[in-house]
Write a protein that holds these residues in place. Sequence first.
Motif: not given
Length: 784
Positions: A589-605, A622-627
Amino acid sequence: MLKNMLTIRNILLAGLLVVLQSCGSSSDKESYTISADKTSLTFSAVAQEKSTQSLKVDVEFSGDGLLVGFSPDSTPLSWIKFRTENVTQNSATVYIELVDSELYRPNLYETKIRLSTGAIEGTDINLVHHDIDVSILIAQTVSFKTIAGKTNVPSQTTTLINSTDDTWEASTTAAWLTPVLTQDTETKTLTLTSTADVSSFSSLDVYQTEITLKNTVTNEEFVIPVELGLDNTYLFANQPHVALVSTPNSNITETIISISNNAEKVINWTATTTADWLTLTPLAGGNALKISADTSKVTENETSLADISIESNTTNEAITDVVSVSLFHSTTLTEKQDIALNSDLINANAIATSPSQPLVYVGVNNEIKVFNIYTGELLNTLIASPEGTQVAQFVMHPQGTYLLAQATETTTSDDETSTVTHRYKINLADNTLNEIEDWTIVATPDRIVRLSGRYFVLTSAFEFADENLKQLYFNVADAFDPTKIVVAELSNSIFAIDNSDTNLSQIKRFKVEVNDYTKEKVATSLTHTYHPTNLPDEEPIIDLAVTNDEKNLYLVSKTSEWLSFDGTNFTDNGLLAKEETVLRADQATETIVNEDITSSEDNIVTHSVYLNSLNQPHYIRTIKVPNTSPTLYETHINTYSTQQQLMASISASNNTQLFNVSPVDISFSLSAQHIIANDKTRNNVTFNLAPFIPDTLEVTFNVPLSNPQDEQFIVNLGNIDSEWQALRNEDWIAVSKETEKPSELIITLVDYNTLGSGIYHDEIIIYDVANLASATIKVVLNVE
């Protein structure tokens, strides 16, 4: 009987302790005798120097042979060797020598040697003995390292164990040296404090003398060597190389370097160059130089090179420093380049970037491949090591003059396998390779550092060597296995992670002294051992980076990422801010997907941290991409300002990486204008423009409610691709792109009169689609 005696003697000479008990004599046993011309021996050896001292004992005896060993009530020392000569039926000469004493820590060692003779018949032992007390002082040279003109020379302290209650005294014949000896009978220690007066010295040289330690009870005397090196004064810039660049989307043609000296005094200097495209402007205060380049005077699409000499205005006052300068000028956009090596796997620890040229060196099997950072073109292939080996362990000189590398060759002959380590020095001016012979280092070169204007090779074992890898210094007393070593060159200090105690990870700081005249050209002393206050005892410190002035340290750990240091005390400032969103380009779609993340050990290493030449920290996370299904993981390079603000983020993965695995190593080139990312999972090297840096990270509007009117604020986004996009959440601001200057973001305040008075917040997220980089600008609206 003699055969039995010789067998025991051989065992003793091998350095094993044999317990010999004297049975005395009786009326039905023969009486034996033994005597020697010594009852005590004194050795003086210098730490880390091979001893050649050999002491002789003349022995006379009546018995069936001579036994030499340690007395049962003494401490055996494996590095004492016994040797006999001139052996007859009733006499012998025994030599006592030190073997490998250079490997032992400085201290006062005591033992007792036993000479025995007599007869051994089965279980019937009839021996007599002569004991010799042996004292060995392994002394660290008392070394004063100072500079001409400095009058305040720090005192040197030497501590020794004194196992007895005997009293000692210290003396010297040198008028410029004052030794003071204190004795602690409770701790059984002797503390020698030596003070030097250099007021009478004027010539640059090394001055040598001795301190004599005397046991006032036994009259034993030991010699401690003393040296004082009056060093050269060096001028040096805070950067050995300056990289300038001029392209349509990257323009750094001016910079400022600071000038200092190791004497810490005012030295008037002049900067000169033969390059007509450089303009040199000394700045007020006498400690900085502005360097400006005129791109109209250089050839396009080439790298121009020049040298700047920083020279004292007074003849022979200081040694001149030479700063190398490079300028890459092109009319073509500098864009992201990927180097896919296909089936050729990159060797471990085999990527190095040139600080002076837009080049990167990659090790593949036994070859070194040279690529252009701007074009991705393969420029050269060097055959570096024997067929079947892997050239690795690249270490680049800070001025880009040469590259160190090594390869391990394994051979099998007659069912025996042997390995040979080849070490190489590659001259990068002409790409010639020379194998380094007779190197003496014990570990792998880690980096080349500049301290007080001089270059040294620093190994992973924390030893110093010259460019031919001859060991210059190894701190045996403070030796440990460092997890990471970093250098603050402007403050002559080294920091290392010590994880040897799994329950308490620590940072150690060492001060470095450099001197051209002393026996050790470089030496270190441990000044601080620190465990971050926010870090639980059992948690490790994984990685470390430190600014050149040592004021800020950046860590990788679960609770501490930023320490400040004032030269005396550390302050643990906890964790740095993390990303709050993950931006992904939807190609369909040539668009940007903006996903909110939670800064936690499970999501960001967090895996590692790097500093560029501007002292800006870059964290690999390393960031775990939500959804996302299946779950995607992105590797991001987070760039922070020198004020520890999150400035920008660049994606360095293709969303297929494994969680909790660091997929990239990075390095910097050309004055921090390029990031070289080694994607280990895809075996790919990416030359990426450094993340764009907005000139501000926060915009504030102060407007009246009574008289609403549109207001604008322009933010220069710097090094960014022209196809960037911007996202915002609130309707009271609008974002647009300056047509003639595509690197400028226009923030316009609209329709805020419907909000009412108060303070409102929003964020504008800038996304550089071409380089997969993003930055966040906070917007504050104050309606009064």
